[in-house]
Design a protein around this motif. Sequence first.
Motif, PDB file in Angstrom:
ATOM      1  N   UNK A  24       0.838  -1.199   0.000  1.00 44.11           N
ATOM      2  CA  UNK A  24       0.000   0.000   0.000  1.00 44.11           C
ATOM      3  C   UNK A  24       0.871   1.245   0.000  1.00 44.11           C
ATOM      4  N   UNK A  25       0.262   2.341  -0.424  1.00 47.51           N
ATOM      5  CA  UNK A  25       0.851   3.672  -0.300  1.00 47.51           C
ATOM      6  C   UNK A  25       0.072   4.452   0.751  1.00 47.51           C
ATOM      7  N   UNK A  26       0.740   5.358   1.434  1.00 47.49           N
ATOM      8  CA  UNK A  26       0.031   6.313   2.281  1.00 47.49           C
ATOM      9  C   UNK A  26      -0.437   7.446   1.382  1.00 47.49           C
ATOM     10  N   UNK A  76      -1.768  -2.678 -11.733  1.00 45.51           N
ATOM     11  CA  UNK A  76      -2.291  -1.324 -11.883  1.00 45.51           C
ATOM     12  C   UNK A  76      -1.168  -0.301 -11.984  1.00 45.51           C
ATOM     13  N   UNK A  77      -1.498   0.874 -12.542  1.00 46.64           N
ATOM     14  CA  UNK A  77      -0.566   1.981 -12.601  1.00 46.64           C
ATOM     15  C   UNK A  77      -1.046   3.078 -11.659  1.00 46.64           C
ATOM     16  N   UNK A  78      -0.084   3.712 -11.006  1.00 42.29           N
ATOM     17  CA  UNK A  78      -0.380   4.681  -9.967  1.00 42.29           C
ATOM     18  C   UNK A  78       0.076   6.068 -10.403  1.00 42.29           C
ATOM     19  N   UNK A  79      -0.786   7.049 -10.179  1.00 41.88           N
ATOM     20  CA  UNK A  79      -0.450   8.449 -10.424  1.00 41.88           C
ATOM     21  C   UNK A  79      -0.051   9.076  -9.091  1.00 41.88           C
ATOM     22  N   UNK A 108       4.195  11.446 -11.704  1.00 42.36           N
ATOM     23  CA  UNK A 108       4.489  10.323 -12.590  1.00 42.36           C
ATOM     24  C   UNK A 108       3.337   9.330 -12.594  1.00 42.36           C
ATOM     25  N   UNK A 109       3.317   8.537 -13.660  1.00 45.61           N
ATOM     26  CA  UNK A 109       2.437   7.382 -13.762  1.00 45.61           C
ATOM     27  C   UNK A 109       3.349   6.168 -13.780  1.00 45.61           C
ATOM     28  N   UNK A 110       3.222   5.306 -12.773  1.00 47.42           N
ATOM     29  CA  UNK A 110       4.165   4.196 -12.618  1.00 47.42           C
ATOM     30  C   UNK A 110       3.429   2.918 -12.258  1.00 47.42           C
ATOM     31  N   UNK A 168       7.996   4.112 -16.298  1.00 51.01           N
ATOM     32  CA  UNK A 168       7.591   5.281 -15.512  1.00 51.01           C
ATOM     33  C   UNK A 168       7.481   6.482 -16.441  1.00 51.01           C
ATOM     34  N   UNK A 169       6.329   7.124 -16.430  1.00 48.00           N
ATOM     35  CA  UNK A 169       6.049   8.240 -17.337  1.00 48.00           C
ATOM     36  C   UNK A 169       5.800   9.509 -16.531  1.00 48.00           C
ATOM     37  N   UNK A 170       6.469  10.601 -16.897  1.00 47.94           N
ATOM     38  CA  UNK A 170       6.255  11.887 -16.245  1.00 47.94           C
ATOM     39  C   UNK A 170       5.055  12.577 -16.879  1.00 47.94           C
ATOM     40  N   UNK A 171       4.181  13.118 -16.041  1.00 46.09           N
ATOM     41  CA  UNK A 171       2.969  13.781 -16.513  1.00 46.09           C
ATOM     42  C   UNK A 171       3.095  15.297 -16.361  1.00 46.09           C
TER      43      UNK A 171
END
Length: 209
Positions: free
Chosen positions: A78-80, A104-107, A138-140, A173-176
């Motif tokens: 998990x992420x906080x 899944x990908x996370x923003x 980022x989208x990772x 990993x993509x920078x948005x």
Amino acid sequence: MNQKSTKESFSVLTVYPRKPHQTKGEIRALRLSGRIPCVLYGGGPSENLSVCAKDISKELEIPGIFSRVFHLSDHGKALISSIQFCSVKDRAIHIDLRRLSGHQKINLLVRIVFLNQDKSIGIKRGGALNVVHHHLEVLAPASRIPESIEVDLSSLDIGQTIHLTSITLPEDVQVLHVEKDEAIVSIVPPFSGDKSETQENSESQTATV
């Protein structure tokens, strides 16, 4: 110039189950016992949990708590996603956790760590560090979330700039919301009332790293 991104790292966070509908008195008693109420959500039904306040205090001392992946024992990774603080004592009183799954990908925002400032050519010559972006959105993939992105400043001189295109990101990993040619950091001339020789020289430089 060699920039690199850190690999994903993990922290273990022990969580404890709690009743789904607690009264204000029960929540207050939970906090007095040294626990912080948490909610784990995403990818299924939400779960009411708690975590040791001392563990969270230690994690808060380490930069990048919102991009750090936590192992929650039987509850997976998990992420906080958010932390609520007491307005009086400035201590954490509630935490939202975001459940992760491998596909899944996370923003999220990832902090940039600027390395070797003491070795920077430009800073040694009296230049000042001009940071344009302290974080990148980022989208990772959930399995490869970088805790931070490292940028080496050792060879950066006065008048030179590091753009996004110069930074090597982890795979997938993509920078948005940041253009590839957008500046991330630069070294600017020292300020003075009169234009010095250093400033004139730096203004004539067009090199970009």
